[in-house]
Structures are given as C-alpha cells and as structure tokens.
Design a protein around this motif. Structure first.
Motif, mmCIF file in Angstrom:
data_model
loop_
_atom_site.group_PDB
_atom_site.id
_atom_site.type_symbol
_atom_site.label_atom_id
_atom_site.label_comp_id
_atom_site.label_asym_id
_atom_site.label_seq_id
_atom_site.Cartn_x
_atom_site.Cartn_y
_atom_site.Cartn_z
ATOM 1 N N VAL A 124 29.229 42.583 38.398
ATOM 2 C CA VAL A 124 29.257 42.540 39.860
ATOM 3 C C VAL A 124 30.560 43.083 40.437
ATOM 4 O O VAL A 124 30.551 43.769 41.473
ATOM 5 C CB VAL A 124 29.015 41.088 40.350
ATOM 6 N N ASP A 125 31.678 42.791 39.816
ATOM 7 C CA ASP A 125 32.976 43.162 40.385
ATOM 8 C C ASP A 125 33.061 44.657 40.698
ATOM 9 O O ASP A 125 32.875 45.502 39.823
ATOM 10 C CB ASP A 125 34.087 42.783 39.397
ATOM 11 N N ARG A 126 33.302 44.976 41.941
ATOM 12 C CA ARG A 126 33.450 46.357 42.412
ATOM 13 C C ARG A 126 32.272 47.263 42.055
ATOM 14 O O ARG A 126 32.434 48.446 41.793
ATOM 15 C CB ARG A 126 34.750 46.973 41.882
ATOM 16 N N GLY A 127 31.096 46.678 42.003
ATOM 17 C CA GLY A 127 29.907 47.488 41.747
ATOM 18 C C GLY A 127 29.531 47.649 40.298
ATOM 19 O O GLY A 127 28.578 48.359 39.971
ATOM 20 N N GLY A 128 30.268 46.996 39.386
ATOM 21 C CA GLY A 128 29.921 47.065 37.977
ATOM 22 C C GLY A 128 30.864 47.935 37.178
ATOM 23 O O GLY A 128 31.698 48.666 37.727
ATOM 24 N N PRO A 129 30.770 47.861 35.852
ATOM 25 C CA PRO A 129 31.712 48.576 34.981
ATOM 26 C C PRO A 129 31.643 50.097 35.121
ATOM 27 O O PRO A 129 32.657 50.771 35.002
ATOM 28 C CB PRO A 129 31.305 48.129 33.571
ATOM 29 N N TYR A 130 30.457 50.625 35.360
ATOM 30 C CA TYR A 130 30.335 52.075 35.503
ATOM 31 C C TYR A 130 31.027 52.549 36.777
ATOM 32 O O TYR A 130 31.727 53.566 36.779
ATOM 33 C CB TYR A 130 28.863 52.476 35.524
ATOM 34 N N PRO A 143 37.443 45.172 45.586
ATOM 35 C CA PRO A 143 37.535 44.201 44.496
ATOM 36 C C PRO A 143 36.922 42.853 44.874
ATOM 37 O O PRO A 143 37.104 42.357 45.990
ATOM 38 C CB PRO A 143 39.044 44.068 44.259
ATOM 39 N N ASP A 144 36.175 42.271 43.942
ATOM 40 C CA ASP A 144 35.651 40.921 44.112
ATOM 41 C C ASP A 144 36.592 39.886 43.520
ATOM 42 O O ASP A 144 36.514 38.711 43.872
ATOM 43 C CB ASP A 144 34.283 40.796 43.429
ATOM 44 N N LEU A 145 37.460 40.334 42.602
ATOM 45 C CA LEU A 145 38.421 39.455 41.946
ATOM 46 C C LEU A 145 39.811 40.077 42.017
ATOM 47 O O LEU A 145 39.966 41.291 41.858
ATOM 48 C CB LEU A 145 38.042 39.240 40.480
ATOM 49 N N LEU A 146 40.803 39.240 42.240
ATOM 50 C CA LEU A 146 42.187 39.700 42.283
ATOM 51 C C LEU A 146 42.887 39.260 41.002
ATOM 52 O O LEU A 146 43.277 38.103 40.856
ATOM 53 C CB LEU A 146 42.916 39.131 43.506
ATOM 54 N N PHE A 147 43.019 40.214 40.068
ATOM 55 C CA PHE A 147 43.716 39.939 38.821
ATOM 56 C C PHE A 147 45.225 40.066 39.039
ATOM 57 O O PHE A 147 45.669 40.853 39.886
ATOM 58 C CB PHE A 147 43.266 40.911 37.731
ATOM 59 N N PRO A 148 46.030 39.325 38.268
ATOM 60 C CA PRO A 148 47.488 39.422 38.431
ATOM 61 C C PRO A 148 48.003 40.848 38.254
ATOM 62 O O PRO A 148 48.961 41.252 38.927
ATOM 63 C CB PRO A 148 48.023 38.501 37.331
ATOM 64 N N GLN A 149 47.388 41.623 37.358
ATOM 65 C CA GLN A 149 47.833 42.989 37.105
ATOM 66 C C GLN A 149 47.657 43.899 38.320
ATOM 67 O O GLN A 149 48.221 44.997 38.360
ATOM 68 C CB GLN A 149 47.083 43.584 35.911
ATOM 69 N N MET A 150 46.856 43.445 39.308
ATOM 70 C CA MET A 150 46.621 44.247 40.507
ATOM 71 C C MET A 150 47.630 43.959 41.609
ATOM 72 O O MET A 150 47.552 44.552 42.689
ATOM 73 C CB MET A 150 45.191 43.969 41.019
ATOM 74 N N LEU A 162 42.725 48.584 34.903
ATOM 75 C CA LEU A 162 41.341 48.184 35.116
ATOM 76 C C LEU A 162 40.984 47.047 34.171
ATOM 77 O O LEU A 162 41.387 47.062 33.008
ATOM 78 C CB LEU A 162 40.398 49.366 34.871
ATOM 79 N N PRO A 163 40.239 46.049 34.648
ATOM 80 C CA PRO A 163 39.872 44.923 33.776
ATOM 81 C C PRO A 163 38.824 45.321 32.743
ATOM 82 O O PRO A 163 37.932 46.130 33.020
ATOM 83 C CB PRO A 163 39.314 43.889 34.760
ATOM 84 N N SER A 164 38.927 44.736 31.575
ATOM 85 C CA SER A 164 37.924 44.918 30.524
ATOM 86 C C SER A 164 37.039 43.672 30.479
ATOM 87 O O SER A 164 37.276 42.696 31.208
ATOM 88 C CB SER A 164 38.597 45.134 29.167
ATOM 89 N N PRO A 186 39.041 34.635 43.301
ATOM 90 C CA PRO A 186 37.824 35.256 43.843
ATOM 91 C C PRO A 186 38.066 35.657 45.297
ATOM 92 O O PRO A 186 38.619 34.880 46.091
ATOM 93 C CB PRO A 186 36.788 34.130 43.736
ATOM 94 N N LEU A 187 37.642 36.860 45.661
ATOM 95 C CA LEU A 187 37.893 37.372 47.007
ATOM 96 C C LEU A 187 36.646 37.420 47.876
ATOM 97 O O LEU A 187 36.754 37.332 49.102
ATOM 98 C CB LEU A 187 38.500 38.780 46.919
ATOM 99 N N THR A 188 35.491 37.574 47.264
ATOM 100 C CA THR A 188 34.257 37.719 48.042
ATOM 101 C C THR A 188 33.384 36.484 47.904
ATOM 102 O O THR A 188 33.486 35.732 46.933
ATOM 103 C CB THR A 188 33.467 38.956 47.570
#
Length: 217
Positions: A124-130, A143-150, A162-164, A186-188
């Motif tokens: 789901v995050d940002r439309g999916g891995p692709y 982004p749907d999630l705010l990771f510390p690296q961002m 980019l998250p794996s 979580p942002l959304t």
C-alpha cells in the motif's frame, strides 16, 4: 545503489507468504476452518502468478497483477481472522483444549498477523513496491509511512533511500508487540487503520492465551 537493489527484491515478500502458508498447514485442526490444506492451496493459487511474473525482482506489473497482490493480502488477513475467531469461541465457550495446542495456535495466528501486516504495508505505501521503484515511470504517491531515514538522519540520503520489505516487516512486528508504531509514523488514514487492525488482532490473540492461563490457575 545498494539500497535500490534491496528495494527491487520481491523474493523476501514471496518467502514470507510461503512461510504463512506453512504455518496454516500446521495449525491445530480444532482451529482450522475446514481441511488444513484448503486455505493454503487457494492462497498458493493466488501467489503463484506473482512469483512467476517477478520471481526475484520487480520487473513487471500491470493492473491485474496489482489487484491480485491486494486480493492475496486480503485473503491472508481473512483466513487469519477466521482462525482467531474460532480460537476465541473455543476459549470463551469453555471447551477443553490442550494447553500446548492453545499456545501453538496463538503463536501461529500472531506470526501470520505480523507477516500479513507487513505485506499489506509493503503493497500500500506510496502505491506499492513497483510504484516506489525509481526505475519505473509510474507516478509515486505520497508517503503513507514516515521512516526515520526519510527525515534527514545523518548518514542516510532522504532523497534516494527507499524502504525494503524488511522495513515493513519491522513496522508490523513492533505494532504487534507494542500495539502501536514505534520509530515509524503512519501518515495516512488507511495505514492508521491497518496498523490499528494489526495491533487489535495481536491484542486479542495475547488476551485469549492470558485468559485461558488465568482460568487454569
């Protein structure tokens, strides 16, 4: 460049799905809905086209594959919810259940919940891995999630990181153990609902085992 290679990998998610199917096969028969092989067989039929199309890396995607991936996540979540409901019914109805089977069922349901939650966030995050892959022309959503690296943490380039799948697995694990997000926010609304559902399933699973343990004292 190494971060992008990690992000392009699909096989960790595929291995996680196969692990869930294996967990369902060893679920106690008193908890499984129908034959223990039925749900894993149906879910395997959903995952095979995804694995065959992108066995190792995310090279191809279309609307059908995208929808199939989402259906797979929903199927895993629905089957696990049924298993949890049956476990709750057994415990609350006072039916006898071997303590070892109770703990085994709870661990399998909890583990499946974590993996399913990770898959859902990953898809789901940002439309999916692709869509998140910078090599592709598909528009990237917010982004749907705010990771510390961002957030500009020293040593990490927020513009290229980019998250794996492992990052999403960690988010799901912490949500299932702490019943809330930890270092990743979580942002959304949709992701907040997903994390809430993940934490709720975990809480009920732990609560069922605790209730039976108290009654057994």
């Amino acid at each position: 460049m190494a971060t992008h290679r990690e992000h392009e990998r699909r096989w960790p998610a595929s291995v996680a799905v196969l692990a869930v199917l294996g967990l369902q096969l060893v679920l106690p028969s008193s908890i499984a809905a129908g034959p223990t092989w039925l749900a894993p067989a149906l879910e395997l039929a959903l995952v095979l086209p995804l694995v065959v199309t992108n066995p190792v890396r995310l090279d191809r995607e279309n609307v059908a594959l995208r929808n199939l991936a989402l259906v797979l996540v929903l199927a895993l979540a629905a089957v696990n919810a049924v298993h949890l409901a049956r476990l709750v019914v057994i415990v609350t109805s006072g039916r006898s259940m071997d303590p070892q089977e109770l703990v085994q069922a709870a661990l399998l349901i909890w583990s499946t919940n974590v993996v399913t939650g990770a898959l859902a966030l990953w898809e789901v995050d940002r439309g999916g891995p692709y869509a998140r892959d910078p090599r592709h022309a598909r528009p990237v959503g917010r982004p749907d999630l705010l990771f510390p690296q961002m957030t500009g943490v020293p040593g990490w380039d927020s513009r290229t990181w980019l998250p794996s799948f492992v990052d999403y697995l960690f988010v799901a694990f912490t949500a299932a153990t702490a019943f809330s997000p930890t270092d990743t926010l979580p942002l959304t609304g949709r992701v907040k609902l997903m994390i809430s559902a993940l934490a709720a399933v975990s809480l009920v699973t732990v609560g069922v085992v605790a209730a039976r343990a108290v009654n057994g004292l």
